[in-house]
Design a protein around this motif. Structure first.
Motif, PDB file in Angstrom:
ATOM      1  N   ILE A   4       0.671  -3.864 -19.623  1.00  0.00           N
ATOM      2  CA  ILE A   4       1.777  -2.763 -19.274  1.00  0.00           C
ATOM      3  C   ILE A   4       2.712  -3.074 -18.447  1.00  0.00           C
ATOM      4  O   ILE A   4       2.469  -3.434 -17.208  1.00  0.00           O
ATOM      5  CB  ILE A   4       1.146  -1.379 -18.688  1.00  0.00           C
ATOM      6  CG1 ILE A   4      -0.085  -0.659 -19.426  1.00  0.00           C
ATOM      7  CG2 ILE A   4       2.288  -0.275 -18.624  1.00  0.00           C
ATOM      8  CD1 ILE A   4       0.271  -0.657 -21.121  1.00  0.00           C
ATOM      9  N   ALA A   5       3.863  -3.377 -19.018  1.00  0.00           N
ATOM     10  CA  ALA A   5       5.004  -3.761 -18.241  1.00  0.00           C
ATOM     11  C   ALA A   5       5.902  -2.679 -17.451  1.00  0.00           C
ATOM     12  O   ALA A   5       5.667  -1.730 -17.950  1.00  0.00           O
ATOM     13  CB  ALA A   5       6.072  -4.341 -19.419  1.00  0.00           C
ATOM     14  N   PHE A   6       6.315  -3.234 -16.427  1.00  0.00           N
ATOM     15  CA  PHE A   6       7.283  -2.361 -15.606  1.00  0.00           C
ATOM     16  C   PHE A   6       8.470  -3.225 -15.199  1.00  0.00           C
ATOM     17  O   PHE A   6       8.297  -4.752 -15.040  1.00  0.00           O
ATOM     18  CB  PHE A   6       6.770  -1.719 -14.602  1.00  0.00           C
ATOM     19  CG  PHE A   6       5.991  -2.459 -13.377  1.00  0.00           C
ATOM     20  CD1 PHE A   6       7.096  -2.889 -12.267  1.00  0.00           C
ATOM     21  CD2 PHE A   6       4.872  -3.187 -13.334  1.00  0.00           C
ATOM     22  CE1 PHE A   6       6.490  -3.555 -11.280  1.00  0.00           C
ATOM     23  CE2 PHE A   6       4.532  -4.077 -12.490  1.00  0.00           C
ATOM     24  CZ  PHE A   6       5.280  -4.409 -11.464  1.00  0.00           C
ATOM     25  N   GLN A   7       9.697  -2.636 -14.745  1.00  0.00           N
ATOM     26  CA  GLN A   7      10.816  -3.572 -14.354  1.00  0.00           C
ATOM     27  C   GLN A   7      10.614  -3.418 -12.943  1.00  0.00           C
ATOM     28  O   GLN A   7      10.389  -2.410 -12.146  1.00  0.00           O
ATOM     29  CB  GLN A   7      12.174  -2.995 -14.818  1.00  0.00           C
ATOM     30  CG  GLN A   7      13.501  -3.586 -14.359  1.00  0.00           C
ATOM     31  CD  GLN A   7      13.682  -3.278 -12.895  1.00  0.00           C
ATOM     32  OE1 GLN A   7      13.640  -2.209 -12.431  1.00  0.00           O
ATOM     33  NE2 GLN A   7      14.315  -4.464 -12.308  1.00  0.00           N
ATOM     34  N   GLY A   8      10.710  -5.034 -12.383  1.00  0.00           N
ATOM     35  CA  GLY A   8      10.733  -5.122 -10.755  1.00  0.00           C
ATOM     36  C   GLY A   8       9.938  -5.991 -10.338  1.00  0.00           C
ATOM     37  O   GLY A   8       9.167  -6.634 -11.249  1.00  0.00           O
ATOM     38  N   ARG A   9       9.329  -5.668  -9.224  1.00  0.00           N
ATOM     39  CA  ARG A   9       8.332  -6.839  -8.535  1.00  0.00           C
ATOM     40  C   ARG A   9       7.064  -5.820  -8.152  1.00  0.00           C
ATOM     41  O   ARG A   9       7.228  -4.601  -8.292  1.00  0.00           O
ATOM     42  CB  ARG A   9       8.936  -7.589  -7.429  1.00  0.00           C
ATOM     43  CG  ARG A   9       9.936  -8.569  -7.855  1.00  0.00           C
ATOM     44  CD  ARG A   9       9.083  -9.610  -8.392  1.00  0.00           C
ATOM     45  NE  ARG A   9      10.070 -10.784  -8.806  1.00  0.00           N
ATOM     46  CZ  ARG A   9      10.472 -10.953 -10.019  1.00  0.00           C
ATOM     47  NH1 ARG A   9      10.313 -10.075 -10.992  1.00  0.00           N
ATOM     48  NH2 ARG A   9      11.382 -12.014 -10.187  1.00  0.00           N
ATOM     49  N   ARG A  10       5.894  -6.504  -7.900  1.00  0.00           N
ATOM     50  CA  ARG A  10       4.683  -5.680  -7.394  1.00  0.00           C
ATOM     51  C   ARG A  10       5.074  -4.828  -6.207  1.00  0.00           C
ATOM     52  O   ARG A  10       5.962  -5.246  -5.217  1.00  0.00           O
ATOM     53  CB  ARG A  10       3.725  -6.731  -6.821  1.00  0.00           C
ATOM     54  CG  ARG A  10       3.269  -7.411  -8.104  1.00  0.00           C
ATOM     55  CD  ARG A  10       2.372  -6.639  -8.923  1.00  0.00           C
ATOM     56  NE  ARG A  10       1.475  -5.875  -8.506  1.00  0.00           N
ATOM     57  CZ  ARG A  10       0.234  -6.159  -8.219  1.00  0.00           C
ATOM     58  NH1 ARG A  10      -0.346  -7.307  -8.483  1.00  0.00           N
ATOM     59  NH2 ARG A  10      -0.613  -5.084  -7.785  1.00  0.00           N
ATOM     60  N   GLY A  11       4.743  -3.561  -6.197  1.00  0.00           N
ATOM     61  CA  GLY A  11       5.129  -2.457  -5.147  1.00  0.00           C
ATOM     62  C   GLY A  11       6.214  -1.779  -5.575  1.00  0.00           C
ATOM     63  O   GLY A  11       6.537  -0.909  -4.867  1.00  0.00           O
ATOM     64  N   ALA A  12       6.610  -1.904  -6.954  1.00  0.00           N
ATOM     65  CA  ALA A  12       7.750  -1.137  -7.472  1.00  0.00           C
ATOM     66  C   ALA A  12       7.206   0.409  -7.615  1.00  0.00           C
ATOM     67  O   ALA A  12       5.890   0.493  -7.888  1.00  0.00           O
ATOM     68  CB  ALA A  12       8.411  -1.695  -8.698  1.00  0.00           C
ATOM     69  N   TYR A  13       7.954   1.432  -7.598  1.00  0.00           N
ATOM     70  CA  TYR A  13       7.621   2.513  -7.959  1.00  0.00           C
ATOM     71  C   TYR A  13       7.154   2.623  -9.421  1.00  0.00           C
ATOM     72  O   TYR A  13       6.283   3.259  -9.802  1.00  0.00           O
ATOM     73  CB  TYR A  13       8.831   3.571  -7.961  1.00  0.00           C
ATOM     74  CG  TYR A  13       9.235   3.581  -6.344  1.00  0.00           C
ATOM     75  CD1 TYR A  13       8.620   4.179  -5.562  1.00  0.00           C
ATOM     76  CD2 TYR A  13      10.542   2.976  -6.107  1.00  0.00           C
ATOM     77  CE1 TYR A  13       9.007   4.573  -3.924  1.00  0.00           C
ATOM     78  CE2 TYR A  13      11.115   3.128  -4.705  1.00  0.00           C
ATOM     79  CZ  TYR A  13      10.212   3.998  -3.613  1.00  0.00           C
ATOM     80  OH  TYR A  13      10.628   3.986  -2.460  1.00  0.00           O
ATOM     81  N   SER A  14       7.683   1.788 -10.066  1.00  0.00           N
ATOM     82  CA  SER A  14       7.474   1.761 -11.775  1.00  0.00           C
ATOM     83  C   SER A  14       5.978   1.282 -11.915  1.00  0.00           C
ATOM     84  O   SER A  14       5.455   1.673 -12.735  1.00  0.00           O
ATOM     85  CB  SER A  14       8.396   0.918 -12.392  1.00  0.00           C
ATOM     86  OG  SER A  14       9.620   1.498 -12.552  1.00  0.00           O
ATOM     87  N   GLU A  15       5.507   0.516 -10.868  1.00  0.00           N
ATOM     88  CA  GLU A  15       4.121   0.062 -11.119  1.00  0.00           C
ATOM     89  C   GLU A  15       3.208   1.204 -10.574  1.00  0.00           C
ATOM     90  O   GLU A  15       2.133   1.543 -11.550  1.00  0.00           O
ATOM     91  CB  GLU A  15       3.868  -0.999 -10.130  1.00  0.00           C
ATOM     92  CG  GLU A  15       2.428  -1.325 -10.009  1.00  0.00           C
ATOM     93  CD  GLU A  15       2.198  -2.453  -9.064  1.00  0.00           C
ATOM     94  OE1 GLU A  15       1.053  -2.931  -8.917  1.00  0.00           O
ATOM     95  OE2 GLU A  15       2.948  -2.984  -8.175  1.00  0.00           O
TER      96      GLU A  15
END
Length: 290
Positions: A4-15
């Motif tokens: 599952i993809a999300f925009q940003g880096r580890r720790g992002a709200y999207s994660e």
């Protein structure tokens, strides 16, 4: 295991949103841009994605409205995530040491009151909240801070200088969509059955004559006369037709409901095209979790 993809880096709200939307048994895949998420789904590099669509204080994320129109990946779920911003910096840094703070433009907008109270601190847009925390850790400069989640601060070894940085603590929420290559199967419609949470349907549509007086009123009347509750409408410029608009419209209703079928059939009279982006259960409100 689904990727599952999300925009940003580890720790992002999207994660965090990705886990709420797809469950804990997933492999999260950070990506630099929203478009890469859609491309990854299209090519099969990932199985799905978590994308933010609107924030309760800063408004819509227009890039994702436009990408939903471009790629047409089905929306299969949503979640409303409570956002809690922290001001973080290198260990040993004090608030009075800061001259600049990095974060995603949405994060900066949601914390504008802080910058009004600290005019000596410059706000600088960065591509991602968690990415700004990662950048601070790399730079090693105690004059620069970041606005990110508490998890991101911990993940990158930063101190938290201030919590609850958002303008309206406790009422700052972001709605995220789960998107994937195929739509989900919905339960059959049963008359007089109360379904909680209700099923929401999201459409793309374009009016056949937007210059006609009352054109949008007539189109929306298809839902009003059948007591179908509209939950959101957003217009975006058509990419190829100047001064014409694509409408993103969401309402409560199962597409198998005869009332919904009739409404969409009537809607065709007033539109050049209608495309159903997805039907899914209304999302719950959750807190950050990793």
């Amino acid at each position: 295991m689904k990727k599952i993809a999300f925009q940003g880096r580890r720790g992002a709200y999207s994660e965090s949103a990705a886990y709420h939307l797809f469950g804990n048994d997933i492999e999260v895949v950070p990506m630099d841009t929203f478009e890469q998420i859609f491309q990854g789904i299209e090519t099969g590099v990932v199985d799905g994605g978590a994308i933010p669509i609107e924030n309760s204080t800063a408004g819509s994320i227009y890039d994702n409205y436009d990408l939903l129109y471009k790629w047409r990946h089905p929306i299969v779920a949503e979640v409303k995530l409570q956002i809690e911003h922290t001001l973080c910096a290198l260990p040993g840094t004090k608030l009075e040491d800061l001259t600049e703070v990095l974060s995603h433009p949405q994060g900066l907008a949601q914390c504008s009151r802080f910058f009004g109270q600290h005019p000596n601190i410059k706000s600088t847009a960065f591509y991602d909240t968690a990415g700004s925390a990662e950048e601070i850790a790399k730079r090693g400069d105690k004059h620069i801070g970041a606005i990110a989640s508490a998890y991101a601060a911990k993940f990158y070894g930063l101190d938290i200088l201030k919590q609850g940085l958002e303008n309206l603590p406790g009422v700052n929420f972001t709605r995220f969509y789960a998107i994937q290559k195929t739509a989900i199967e919905l339960p059959d419609f049963k008359a007089n059955e109360t379904v909680k949470p209700p099923i929401k349907t999201t459409l793309l549509l374009m009016l056949s004559d937007s210059s006609k007086s009352g054109a949008l009123y007539e189109a929306l009347g298809c839902f009003a006369k059948r007591k179908l509750n509209l939950t959101r409408i957003e217009s975006r410029p058509h990419p190829d037709r100047p001064w014409e608009y694509i409408f993103h419209l969401s309402f409560e209703g199962n597409p198998k409901d005869p009332n919904v079928v009739e409404a969409l059939k009537e809607l065709q009279q007033y539109t050049d095209f209608i495309y159903r982006l997805g039907s899914f259960r209304e999302g719950t409100t959750e807190k950050l979790s990793y």
